[in-house]
Write a protein that holds these residues in place. Structure first.
Motif, mmCIF file in Angstrom:
data_model
loop_
_atom_site.group_PDB
_atom_site.id
_atom_site.type_symbol
_atom_site.label_atom_id
_atom_site.label_comp_id
_atom_site.label_asym_id
_atom_site.label_seq_id
_atom_site.Cartn_x
_atom_site.Cartn_y
_atom_site.Cartn_z
ATOM 1 N N LEU A 25 53.225 69.982 39.479
ATOM 2 C CA LEU A 25 54.117 71.068 39.134
ATOM 3 C C LEU A 25 54.423 70.986 37.652
ATOM 4 O O LEU A 25 54.866 69.967 37.152
ATOM 5 N N SER A 26 54.218 72.095 36.956
ATOM 6 C CA SER A 26 54.547 72.098 35.538
ATOM 7 C C SER A 26 54.789 73.512 35.083
ATOM 8 O O SER A 26 54.458 74.473 35.773
ATOM 9 N N GLY A 27 55.380 73.658 33.913
ATOM 10 C CA GLY A 27 55.620 74.977 33.359
ATOM 11 C C GLY A 27 54.327 75.593 32.862
ATOM 12 O O GLY A 27 53.269 74.986 32.858
ATOM 13 N N GLY A 28 54.416 76.857 32.405
ATOM 14 C CA GLY A 28 53.223 77.558 31.960
ATOM 15 C C GLY A 28 52.773 77.133 30.583
ATOM 16 O O GLY A 28 53.567 76.796 29.718
ATOM 17 N N SER A 29 51.476 77.165 30.359
ATOM 18 C CA SER A 29 50.899 76.912 29.043
ATOM 19 C C SER A 29 49.740 77.874 28.854
ATOM 20 O O SER A 29 49.147 78.338 29.824
ATOM 21 N N SER A 30 49.429 78.192 27.596
ATOM 22 C CA SER A 30 48.399 79.190 27.370
ATOM 23 C C SER A 30 47.286 78.650 26.486
ATOM 24 O O SER A 30 47.450 77.687 25.750
ATOM 25 N N SER A 31 46.130 79.309 26.590
ATOM 26 C CA SER A 31 44.988 78.981 25.753
ATOM 27 C C SER A 31 44.675 80.203 24.903
ATOM 28 O O SER A 31 45.362 81.206 24.959
ATOM 29 N N GLY A 32 43.660 80.154 24.163
ATOM 30 C CA GLY A 32 43.357 81.269 23.283
ATOM 31 C C GLY A 32 42.386 82.264 23.876
ATOM 32 O O GLY A 32 41.935 83.168 23.197
ATOM 33 N N ASP A 33 42.011 82.148 25.131
ATOM 34 C CA ASP A 33 40.986 83.011 25.705
ATOM 35 C C ASP A 33 41.531 84.046 26.671
ATOM 36 O O ASP A 33 40.798 84.598 27.495
ATOM 37 N N GLU A 35 43.682 83.504 29.006
ATOM 38 C CA GLU A 35 44.171 82.870 30.221
ATOM 39 C C GLU A 35 45.257 81.860 29.898
ATOM 40 O O GLU A 35 45.357 81.360 28.779
ATOM 41 N N ALA A 36 46.086 81.569 30.904
ATOM 42 C CA ALA A 36 47.132 80.560 30.768
ATOM 43 C C ALA A 36 47.128 79.728 32.035
ATOM 44 O O ALA A 36 46.460 80.060 33.019
ATOM 45 N N ALA A 37 47.874 78.632 32.013
ATOM 46 C CA ALA A 37 47.961 77.767 33.191
ATOM 47 C C ALA A 37 49.403 77.628 33.630
ATOM 48 O O ALA A 37 50.299 77.430 32.812
ATOM 49 N N VAL A 38 49.626 77.755 34.921
ATOM 50 C CA VAL A 38 50.910 77.446 35.542
ATOM 51 C C VAL A 38 50.605 76.411 36.612
ATOM 52 O O VAL A 38 49.971 76.718 37.616
ATOM 53 N N GLY A 39 51.046 75.163 36.384
ATOM 54 C CA GLY A 39 50.618 74.092 37.259
ATOM 55 C C GLY A 39 49.109 73.968 37.175
ATOM 56 O O GLY A 39 48.533 73.876 36.090
ATOM 57 N N ASN A 40 48.441 74.033 38.326
ATOM 58 C CA ASN A 40 46.983 73.980 38.362
ATOM 59 C C ASN A 40 46.352 75.364 38.442
ATOM 60 O O ASN A 40 45.147 75.490 38.666
ATOM 61 N N GLY A 134 57.942 76.851 36.716
ATOM 62 C CA GLY A 134 57.253 77.963 36.083
ATOM 63 C C GLY A 134 56.507 78.908 36.981
ATOM 64 O O GLY A 134 55.693 79.712 36.502
ATOM 65 N N TYR A 135 56.755 78.860 38.286
ATOM 66 C CA TYR A 135 55.967 79.664 39.205
ATOM 67 C C TYR A 135 56.496 81.090 39.409
ATOM 68 O O TYR A 135 55.884 81.863 40.142
ATOM 69 N N TYR A 337 67.150 86.976 47.113
ATOM 70 C CA TYR A 337 66.513 87.388 45.872
ATOM 71 C C TYR A 337 65.108 87.944 46.107
ATOM 72 O O TYR A 337 64.462 87.642 47.106
ATOM 73 N N ILE A 338 64.666 88.736 45.148
ATOM 74 C CA ILE A 338 63.280 89.179 45.073
ATOM 75 C C ILE A 338 62.702 88.673 43.758
ATOM 76 O O ILE A 338 63.293 88.871 42.692
ATOM 77 N N SER A 339 61.553 88.023 43.832
ATOM 78 C CA SER A 339 60.911 87.467 42.644
ATOM 79 C C SER A 339 59.455 87.906 42.568
ATOM 80 O O SER A 339 58.867 88.330 43.567
ATOM 81 N N VAL A 340 58.914 87.776 41.374
ATOM 82 C CA VAL A 340 57.492 88.042 41.147
ATOM 83 C C VAL A 340 56.828 86.728 40.743
ATOM 84 O O VAL A 340 57.333 86.031 39.853
ATOM 85 N N ALA A 341 55.728 86.386 41.385
ATOM 86 C CA ALA A 341 55.029 85.144 41.074
ATOM 87 C C ALA A 341 54.367 85.240 39.700
ATOM 88 O O ALA A 341 53.695 86.232 39.392
ATOM 89 N N SER A 342 54.564 84.202 38.879
ATOM 90 C CA SER A 342 53.894 84.175 37.582
ATOM 91 C C SER A 342 52.396 83.952 37.749
ATOM 92 O O SER A 342 51.623 84.157 36.817
ATOM 93 N N THR A 343 51.983 83.542 38.944
ATOM 94 C CA THR A 343 50.561 83.333 39.240
ATOM 95 C C THR A 343 49.893 84.590 39.782
ATOM 96 O O THR A 343 48.718 84.555 40.155
ATOM 97 N N SER A 344 50.629 85.702 39.847
ATOM 98 C CA SER A 344 50.080 86.945 40.381
ATOM 99 C C SER A 344 48.883 87.413 39.567
ATOM 100 O O SER A 344 48.903 87.398 38.333
ATOM 101 N N LYS A 345 47.857 87.846 40.242
ATOM 102 C CA LYS A 345 46.677 88.395 39.580
ATOM 103 C C LYS A 345 46.904 89.858 39.182
ATOM 104 O O LYS A 345 46.086 90.461 38.499
ATOM 105 N N ASN A 346 48.007 90.414 39.631
ATOM 106 C CA ASN A 346 48.301 91.821 39.377
ATOM 107 C C ASN A 346 49.789 91.971 39.086
ATOM 108 O O ASN A 346 50.489 92.732 39.746
#
Length: 458
Positions: A25-33, A35-40, A134-135, A337-346
């Protein structure tokens, strides 16, 4: 779903330690392409970091509720159809979680596996766990206008801590239950208590419990004994700080009123204001109140309808009044609550649907469903005549109006502590109530045990 079942989902206690969900489990991180990573999980770069979320509202998303499909299928299918009509090319798949004791564990596992639903109905404990790692989409950053429809106190209270300990908005406040006093007017009058003038403080309510005990002489009781129903709710109402602002340290023992509160609880238990066998019982006051065994019922307004449906003779004697808030002001309680997943593809479509679901029109429509007793979190909804134009002296109508008025002017909210911390505190209070520890020692020990757990992350 009947009102009682929904009430349980509002106050569900999750028994999983937030740190027991595993590693990865980890917060989000980004790359230059892009895409970003949230956890795995690889996610779109726009889902994390700074900058408003943008993108077309189209494609498929998954929407998860908690134990609502059986009884409210018609309503939610209607909301989904209206959204899909307003946004051609979208498709919403609705799934329903049972909302049992492993709810947090399942959803954290889904997050780690990168399969968290796009839009998800959460309680405070689960939202806290997912936000920390970060999810969930940071609504304050990704949609700065998110706060506008909601009662200010609801929005203010709907903050979670991220991995760095900063307060962030990752949830839309959805529906809530409110709080009030429900009581048997006949029992109160026998004790010399005026039902038309509820006490203004918690200790004033305790004094009325004492009067009930002296009047009833063991034939009935004032309330149930288990303090799990009152911690930290009573302390919130008294403005006793259960934990520090960052949530890392227990602070309730620093306030002398906490010891006074425990002293009162021990005295009331000894005097017979509470059934002796209810000290460790998981039963709330609902059934014993309906059977005429206790003078005060549940603080959830849904309970009034439960009494009306299940015990008409007791309903005829039921009164409702303002829950005492001491000097604190009106509390909001803890909504769903209602939340939106940061891992959502849409994510753009998911965010649009979350806002549509929680808007004033849809909240008002659901709260008018005759099978549910809930209250909305938007200012416009609470202005609706359905909540404001209660007539007559019917307890149910008065309860709805009373809670709606409270929520519009709410200034405080419920402290969220983990079930493990709550249990540690409650167990020490129970020892004091049994006379096995002094109130002073019980409060001291409770804070020490709570701090041990908080240091472990739970």
């Amino acid at each position: 779903m009947r009102a009682r079942r929904l009430t349980r989902s509002l106050t569900c206690l999750v028994v999983v330690s937030l740190t027991a969900a595993g590693c990865g489990l980890s917060g989000g991180s980004s790359s230059g392409d892009g895409e970003a990573a949230v956890g795995n999980c690889k996610v779109d770069k726009g889902n994390v970091g700074s900058g408003k979320l943008s993108g077309d509202i189209k494609g498929k998303i998954t929407f998860q509720t908690t134990n609502l499909k059986k009884d409210f299928g018609g309503f939610f299918n209607g909301v989904i159809k209206a959204f899909e009509k307003a946004h051609p090319g979208t498709k919403v798949k609705w799934i329903d979680d049972p909302g049992d004791a492993t709810f947090t564990q399942r959803n954290v596992a889904d997050a780690q596996g990168c399969t968290l639903p796009d839009v998800i109905n959460l309680n405070a404990e689960t939202a806290t766990a997912l936000t920390k790692h970060g999810y969930l989409l940071n609504l304050g950053t990704k949609d700065p206008s998110s706060a506008k429809p909601f009662v200010p106190a609801f929005w203010k209270s709907s903050t979670m801590k991220d991995a760095k300990g900063a307060s962030v908005h990752t949830v839309f406040p959805w529906y809530t239950g409110g709080v009030l006093l429900t009581y048997n007017t006949s029992m109160l009058k026998k004790a010399g208590i005026d039902p038309a003038n509820p006490p203004k403080t918690i200790f004033g309510l305790f004094a009325d419990y004492e009067k009930i005990a002296k009047s009833a002489k063991g034939k009935y009781y004032a309330t149930m004994a288990n303090p799990i129903w009152r911690i930290p709710a009573d302390w919130d109402q008294m403005d006793i700080k259960t934990v520090s602002a960052d949530g890392k340290t227990a602070t309730f023992a620093d306030d002398p009123r906490t010891t006074q509160w425990v002293t009162w609880m021990a005295k009331l238990y000894k005097q017979g204001a509470m059934p002796k066998d209810s000290l460790s019982s998981s039963n709330d006051p609902s059934t014993p109140y309906s059977q005429g065994q206790v003078a005060y019922g549940s603080t959830n307004p849904s309970f009034v309808r439960f009494v009306k449906q299940n015990s008409p003779s007791v309903y005829d004697k039921t009164g409702v009044g303002q829950q005492p808030f001491d000097a604190l002001g009106h509390t909001t309680g803890a909504p769903q609550y209602i939340s939106v997943a940061s891992t959502s593809k849409n994510a753009p479509t998911a965010l649009a649907f979350a806002k549509f679901l929680t808007n004033a029109e849809n909240q008002t429509a659901w709260c008018k469903d005759p099978n549910v007793v809930i209250f909305p979190t938007t200012s416009a909804s609470l202005d609706d005549p359905f909540f404001q134009n209660a007539t007559g002296d019917d307890p149910f109508a008065q309860a709805r109006k009373l809670v709606a008025e409270q929520l519009k002017t709410a200034t405080a909210y419920q402290t969220v502590i983990s079930p493990a911390v709550q249990k540690a505190i409650v167990s020490q209070v129970q020892l004091a109530m049994q006379g096995k520890k002094s109130p002073e020692q019980a409060v001291k020990d409770a804070q020490e045990k709570a701090n041990e757990l908080l240091k472990q992350g739970g």
